[in-house]
Design a protein around this motif. Structure first.
Motif, PDB file in Angstrom:
ATOM      1  N   ILE A 151       0.842  -1.206   0.000  1.00 49.50           N
ATOM      2  CA  ILE A 151       0.000   0.000   0.000  1.00 49.50           C
ATOM      3  C   ILE A 151       0.875   1.253   0.000  1.00 49.50           C
ATOM      4  N   ILE A 152       1.943   1.231   0.807  1.00 47.47           N
ATOM      5  CA  ILE A 152       2.821   2.412   0.851  1.00 47.47           C
ATOM      6  C   ILE A 152       3.496   2.610  -0.507  1.00 47.47           C
ATOM      7  N   ILE A 153       3.896   1.496  -1.134  1.00 46.14           N
ATOM      8  CA  ILE A 153       4.485   1.598  -2.475  1.00 46.14           C
ATOM      9  C   ILE A 153       3.476   2.240  -3.416  1.00 46.14           C
ATOM     10  N   PHE A 154       2.223   1.853  -3.282  1.00 38.83           N
ATOM     11  CA  PHE A 154       1.184   2.397  -4.152  1.00 38.83           C
ATOM     12  C   PHE A 154       1.054   3.913  -3.982  1.00 38.83           C
ATOM     13  N   MET A 155       1.219   4.400  -2.748  1.00 40.22           N
ATOM     14  CA  MET A 155       1.180   5.855  -2.546  1.00 40.22           C
ATOM     15  C   MET A 155       2.289   6.525  -3.345  1.00 40.22           C
ATOM     16  N   GLY A 156       3.469   5.934  -3.281  1.00 39.36           N
ATOM     17  CA  GLY A 156       4.596   6.503  -4.010  1.00 39.36           C
ATOM     18  C   GLY A 156       4.359   6.471  -5.502  1.00 39.36           C
ATOM     19  N   VAL A 157       3.816   5.328  -5.986  1.00 40.64           N
ATOM     20  CA  VAL A 157       3.539   5.225  -7.423  1.00 40.64           C
ATOM     21  C   VAL A 157       2.511   6.282  -7.825  1.00 40.64           C
ATOM     22  N   GLU A 311      -0.614  16.576  -7.182  1.00 40.23           N
ATOM     23  CA  GLU A 311      -1.319  17.558  -8.006  1.00 40.23           C
ATOM     24  C   GLU A 311      -1.747  18.785  -7.216  1.00 40.23           C
ATOM     25  N   SER A 312      -1.865  18.650  -5.894  1.00 38.15           N
ATOM     26  CA  SER A 312      -2.253  19.816  -5.099  1.00 38.15           C
ATOM     27  C   SER A 312      -1.211  20.920  -5.225  1.00 38.15           C
ATOM     28  N   GLY A 313       0.046  20.518  -5.364  1.00 35.46           N
ATOM     29  CA  GLY A 313       1.098  21.501  -5.580  1.00 35.46           C
ATOM     30  C   GLY A 313       1.484  22.310  -4.362  1.00 35.46           C
ATOM     31  N   VAL A 314       0.876  22.022  -3.211  1.00 35.47           N
ATOM     32  CA  VAL A 314       1.194  22.823  -2.026  1.00 35.47           C
ATOM     33  C   VAL A 314       1.981  22.033  -0.989  1.00 35.47           C
ATOM     34  N   VAL A 315       2.180  20.736  -1.218  1.00 31.56           N
ATOM     35  CA  VAL A 315       2.918  19.930  -0.237  1.00 31.56           C
ATOM     36  C   VAL A 315       4.097  19.261  -0.943  1.00 31.56           C
ATOM     37  N   GLU A 316       4.937  20.107  -1.509  1.00 34.12           N
ATOM     38  CA  GLU A 316       6.055  19.598  -2.294  1.00 34.12           C
ATOM     39  C   GLU A 316       6.944  18.667  -1.464  1.00 34.12           C
ATOM     40  N   ARG A 317       7.077  18.971  -0.157  1.00 35.92           N
ATOM     41  CA  ARG A 317       7.946  18.136   0.694  1.00 35.92           C
ATOM     42  C   ARG A 317       7.389  16.736   0.837  1.00 35.92           C
ATOM     43  N   LEU A 318       6.067  16.659   1.082  1.00 36.85           N
ATOM     44  CA  LEU A 318       5.458  15.328   1.238  1.00 36.85           C
ATOM     45  C   LEU A 318       5.511  14.569  -0.074  1.00 36.85           C
ATOM     46  N   ASN A 319       5.221  15.270  -1.153  1.00 34.51           N
ATOM     47  CA  ASN A 319       5.268  14.658  -2.475  1.00 34.51           C
ATOM     48  C   ASN A 319       6.654  14.087  -2.745  1.00 34.51           C
ATOM     49  N   ASN A 324      10.356   9.563  -3.278  1.00 38.17           N
ATOM     50  CA  ASN A 324      11.754   9.153  -3.139  1.00 38.17           C
ATOM     51  C   ASN A 324      12.002   8.351  -1.867  1.00 38.17           C
ATOM     52  N   SER A 325      12.184   9.066  -0.739  1.00 37.86           N
ATOM     53  CA  SER A 325      12.650   8.340   0.451  1.00 37.86           C
ATOM     54  C   SER A 325      11.679   7.265   0.900  1.00 37.86           C
ATOM     55  N   LEU A 326      10.384   7.601   0.963  1.00 39.32           N
ATOM     56  CA  LEU A 326       9.441   6.622   1.515  1.00 39.32           C
ATOM     57  C   LEU A 326       9.366   5.380   0.626  1.00 39.32           C
ATOM     58  N   ILE A 327       9.267   5.592  -0.670  1.00 41.97           N
ATOM     59  CA  ILE A 327       9.126   4.437  -1.565  1.00 41.97           C
ATOM     60  C   ILE A 327      10.424   3.629  -1.571  1.00 41.97           C
ATOM     61  N   ASN A 328      11.566   4.315  -1.420  1.00 42.25           N
ATOM     62  CA  ASN A 328      12.832   3.572  -1.406  1.00 42.25           C
ATOM     63  C   ASN A 328      12.956   2.715  -0.150  1.00 42.25           C
ATOM     64  N   ILE A 329      12.640   3.309   0.996  1.00 40.98           N
ATOM     65  CA  ILE A 329      12.732   2.552   2.255  1.00 40.98           C
ATOM     66  C   ILE A 329      11.798   1.359   2.205  1.00 40.98           C
ATOM     67  N   THR A 330      10.564   1.616   1.753  1.00 46.50           N
ATOM     68  CA  THR A 330       9.582   0.540   1.718  1.00 46.50           C
ATOM     69  C   THR A 330       9.996  -0.543   0.732  1.00 46.50           C
TER      70      THR A 330
END
Lengths: 445, 77
Positions: A151-157, A311-319, A324-330
């Protein structure tokens, strides 16, 4: 006089106190001497020869040649001597083959390397790394048996996906639907095998295998852990290795099913998609999934969450973290956890061979169905669709779209199909998530 | 087991493919409706683009030249 009496009492008290402390201490001392004699009793001094022999018995060589009778598998069941000895050696060689595929051939190295190394570790005798207390087993329990990591990978995708091409040419989504025929066609195929008595697949296991045809790694892992965790290793390895082989599997099928004129079809340029459309689209799809098939919302919800953040464009850090980091760790944990299922007793079974065969059939059928659907769509009036983008309907983002583009360029170097193929490609992800939801919902009651 | 597994598989196939297609067809319809609503009532402001194009006319010419060079190089190579 009174003063002396008080002093005397005080002295007595002091003595009494000192005496009790002393007594307690001596009692303690007695206990500790008892304990030390106890220790001496358990640890017998051994001759050097015995020590060397008992050490040698705990080495890996002896454990592989003369398997320990009491060694249990990761699931706590007794294992055959084959899967404790020779089977492990074979599996270690298989992981070396996977290393070679990942490093020398570039087959999805991001996932195959962690999976293969996990497999190597899971096949070590005695250490029990894949067992309930080994670290691979702990990783598996933490995020795979509860379907968290896929599921976490899916968020990254989702955060990496651009729905622009799909939004500018919505009807190409049908190609992504047709390619899901690979899943259900293979399910029927597996059932035919089971009916003929060749294999002993249950309906659940067959469903988990056929989802390989969705060409979507996280979805395959999600379904396999839910429906047939005992087949997870083989399903994940088949899924990722075939995804890596998309450039080899797909082009012959694409060429066989299309004419030269069809391969040269030029598609109209994509219109500009406004930011608002891209922002509303994830909510739209999630809304549909909620209404039609709530079982698919874990996958679609996570996917659209990632996409919405992007797409929201306001949470560049979370995006950025999701992509990157989250999908890589997972990915590291997912790979190692899947690798723990490459233990010899679970992987070296006849079913694995059938899974490999059924998996490649699923891929081929899905590709063919996508191409044929594009040809069917060309029978209707409207803008013509180049059938080569139909093959991108199997998800495998973005590899399948690149293959469409490459094959198209072979026939007409000015024909850029990449962005057109991205439409069915991302629709394929949605389609396989829906198909997964259907499979889950059918086993709910 | 006496149940016909092949028949079960075929049932799954019809239900599964049916759901996938219904979902996607509804999705396509919604996408078309959404796009037409957005483009009619909330069109993206085009003003910014005009300003940037007029400001960077010279820059654009350079970029076009670079792209043309790259394409000719690619065709020859």
């Amino acid at each position: 006089m009174k003063n002396i009496l008080i002093k005397f009492f005080a002295l007595m008290m002091l003595f009494a106190f000192a005496f009790t402390v002393n007594a307690a201490a001596s009692e303690h001392a007695v206990e500790s001497t008892k304990a030390s004699t106890h220790q001496v009793e358990t640890y017998k001094s051994q001759p050097m020869g015995d020590m060397v022999i008992s050490f040698l018995k705990s080495t890996g060589i002896v454990a592989l040649v003369h398997p320990r009778a009491n060694e249990m598998s990761a699931t706590g069941k007794p294992m055959s001597n084959f899967s404790k000895g020779l089977g492990r050696i074979i599996m270690i060689l298989v992981t070396f083959l996977l290393f070679w595929l990942a490093i020398a051939k570039g087959f999805e190295p991001l996932l195959l390397l962690p999976i293969a190394f996990g497999g190597l570790l899971a096949n070590i005798p005695i250490a029990g790394i894949g067992g309930p207390h080994g670290f691979l087993g702990v990783i598996y329990q933490a995020g795979l048996s509860n379907e968290l990591f896929p599921i976490i990978i899916f968020m990254g995708v989702g955060a990496m996906t651009d729905f622009g091409p799909l939004l500018s040419n919505p009807k190409t989504a049908l190609l992504g639907g047709a390619a899901q025929f690979g899943i259900f066609g293979t399910l029927v195929g597996a059932m035919v095998l089971a009916q003929m008595g060749l294999v002993d697949f249950t309906l659940k296991q067959a469903s988990a295998i056929s989802i390989i045809g969705g060409a979507d790694g996280p979805t395959s892992i999600f379904i396999a852990t839910k429906l047939a965790p005992e087949l997870l290793g083989a399903i994940a390895v088949a899924s990722y290795s075939y995804m890596a082989m998309v450039p080899i599997i797909q082009p012959p099928i694409m060429r066989a099913l299309t004419t030269d004129a069809e391969r040269r079809i030029k598609m109209t340029t994509l219109r500009h998609v406004s930011r608002l459309e891209k922002l509303i689209f994830p909510l739209l799809v999630l809304g549909l999934a909620i209404l039609v098939l709530p079982e698919s919302t874990p996958l679609i919800g996570a996917f659209m969450f990632g996409n919405f953040l992007k797409e929201s464009g306001v949470v560049e850090r979370l995006n950025d973290t999701l992509q990157n980091s989250l999908i890589n760790i997972t990915t590291i944990f997912l790979g190692l956890g899947v690798g723990s299922k490459l233990a010899a007793d679970q992987f070296l079974v006849p079913e694995t061979l059938f899974i490999m065969v059924l998996g490649i059939i699923a891929f081929a059928v899905g590709t063919a169905a996508g191409v044929l659907m594009a040809k069917l769509m060309n029978l209707f009036p409207g803008h013509k669709v180049n059938p080569l983008i139909g093959s991108a309907g199997v998800s495998a983002v973005p590899m399948a779209a690149r293959v469409s583009n490459k094959v198209g360029m072979e026939y007409d170097r000015t024909n850029m199909l990449l962005m057109h193929a991205m439409g069915p490609n991302v629709a394929g992800v949605i389609g396989s998530a829906v198909a997964a939801g259907v499979l889950i919902s059918m086993f709910q009651h | 087991m006496e149940t016909n597994l092949i028949l079960e598989g075929i049932k799954f196939m019809f239900l599964g493919m049916g759901t996938v297609f219904v979902f996607l067809v509804v999705m396509i319809a919604c996408m078309n409706i959404m796009s037409s609503i957005i483009n009619r009532y909330f069109p993206e402001p085009q003003l910014n683009e005009d300003v940037t194009t007029s400001n960077s006319q010279a820059n654009n010419k350079k970029i076009i030249a670079a792209i043309t060079a790259a394409i000719t190089y690619h065709r020859e190579g």
